[in-house]
Design an enzyme around this catalytic site. Structure first.
Site, short mmCIF file in Angstrom:
data_model
loop_
_atom_site.label_atom_id
_atom_site.label_comp_id
_atom_site.label_asym_id
_atom_site.label_seq_id
_atom_site.Cartn_x
_atom_site.Cartn_y
_atom_site.Cartn_z
N GLY A 201 -2.61 -0.09 -8.06
CA GLY A 201 -2.08 -1.40 -8.40
C GLY A 201 -1.95 -1.61 -9.90
O GLY A 201 -0.97 -2.22 -10.38
N ASP A 202 -2.91 -1.11 -10.66
CA ASP A 202 -2.86 -1.25 -12.12
C ASP A 202 -1.72 -0.42 -12.71
O ASP A 202 -1.05 -0.84 -13.66
CB ASP A 202 -4.19 -0.82 -12.74
CG ASP A 202 -5.35 -1.66 -12.22
OD1 ASP A 202 -5.13 -2.84 -11.90
OD2 ASP A 202 -6.47 -1.11 -12.11
N GLY B 248 0.82 -1.21 0.00
CA GLY B 248 0.00 0.00 0.00
C GLY B 248 0.85 1.25 0.00
O GLY B 248 1.84 1.35 -0.73
N GLY C 265 4.77 1.18 -0.08
CA GLY C 265 5.57 0.85 -1.25
C GLY C 265 5.52 -0.60 -1.64
O GLY C 265 4.50 -1.29 -1.44
#
Length: 304
Positions: free
Chosen positions: A247-248, A218, A221
């Protein structure tokens, strides 16, 4: 060439509210609607980076047509396969007071065995020219649980590197196919390994078949465990906003780095910077160019 796969494409709806409270009405301050699903979001970020990815997957019904029209409007090459069922919608409610996002994900269309076989044949032809294949997100009903394992094997046989971003049984069954990179977050790691320690859980995924694991912590890092070594990469400061697309953006950076043959420290620097640059944006698939430019010079990386 990079191919992104979104088996469960969606029409993403994002609503901004002042704050999110249960059992009450809310005034929507801003609304956004666009083609989405994790692989499509990856393709958007790759386009921002100057790549020309091909997006494939399954899409059906009027919603599927809207999704495919949205891809073309965004300048993304559309190679989706049509199914009879209606593609899903997702709704993200983003609270401006704390930046948290509450997401409602539809199941997606029921995919028949004939439709799945048609997609696999189409995919096999498509990846013959690919250098990197990104497989992202959930699977709609009817798709076999080992779908990602099969798609990874097809891509590997054609000489393409594979990046997998999924969770639960889809992730577990795909590991035996030896994906080149998997990118779980802490919750996904805990779900498939039963381990709370992120680094230990990531190492277990390597032992079960993944060649490299890039685990997201998150705002703290990334941790990467590779055949060349292990590293931790952290942003210079936390950012508030909508974390849905972080995340993408990370996966897009990994795919671009694999295509370029970059070192893992260089890949992680880009991944952290792009992930952070996604947070200030209202919708997944966008990145803040100013934040990206600044953070990529300030990401802290250390060997572990």
């Amino acid at each position: 060439m990079i191919v992104t796969v979104t088996l469960n494409a969606a029409l993403d709806v994002t609503w901004d509210v002042a704050e999110l409270r249960s059992r009450t009405s809310h005034r929507v301050l801003a609304a956004h609607e666009r083609a989405g699903g994790k692989g499509i979001n990856v393709a958007r970020v790759l386009t921002f980076l100057g790549h020309v990815p091909i997006a494939t997957g399954l899409a059906g019904g009027p919603t599927g047509r809207v999704i495919r029209d949205g891809l073309r409007s965004a300048g993304i090459r559309d190679s989706f396969v049509a199914v009879a069922g209606e593609s899903r919608r997702t709704v993200s409610v983003v609270a401006r007071d704390d930046g948290d996002a509450t997401v409602f994900n539809g199941l997606g269309p029921e995919v028949t065995a004939v439709e799945w076989a048609a997609f696999v044949a189409h995919y096999a032809r498509l990846v013959r020219g690919a250098s990197v294949v990104v497989l992202s997100g959930s699977m709609p009903p009817g798709v076999p649980v080992d779908a990602y394992a099969r798609l990874i094997r097809v891509a590997t046989a054609e000489g393409a590197l594979t990046v997998l971003d999924t969770s639960g049984p889809a992730l577990t069954t795909a590991l035996e196919a030896g994906p080149d990179v998997v990118k779980p977050n802490a919750a996904e790691l805990a779900e498939v390994t039963g381990r709370k320690d992120l680094v230990t859980a990531a190492a277990e995924l390597r032992s079960r078949g993944a060649r490299t694991v890039v685990a997201s912590a998150g705002p703290a890092g990334l941790h990467a465990i590779t055949a060349e070594g292990a590293w931790r990469a952290a942003p210079p400061e936390p950012l508030s906003g909508n974390p849905t697309g972080a995340g993408d953006a990370c996966v897009a950076a990994i795919a671009a780095g694999l295509l370029a043959g970059a070192t893992w420290p260089a890949v992680l620097r880009e991944a952290v910077a792009l992930s952070a640059a996604a947070v200030p944006c209202a919708v997944a698939g966008d990145v803040d160019a100013t934040v990206y430019s600044r953070f990529r010079r300030e990401v802290h990386i250390e060997a572990t």
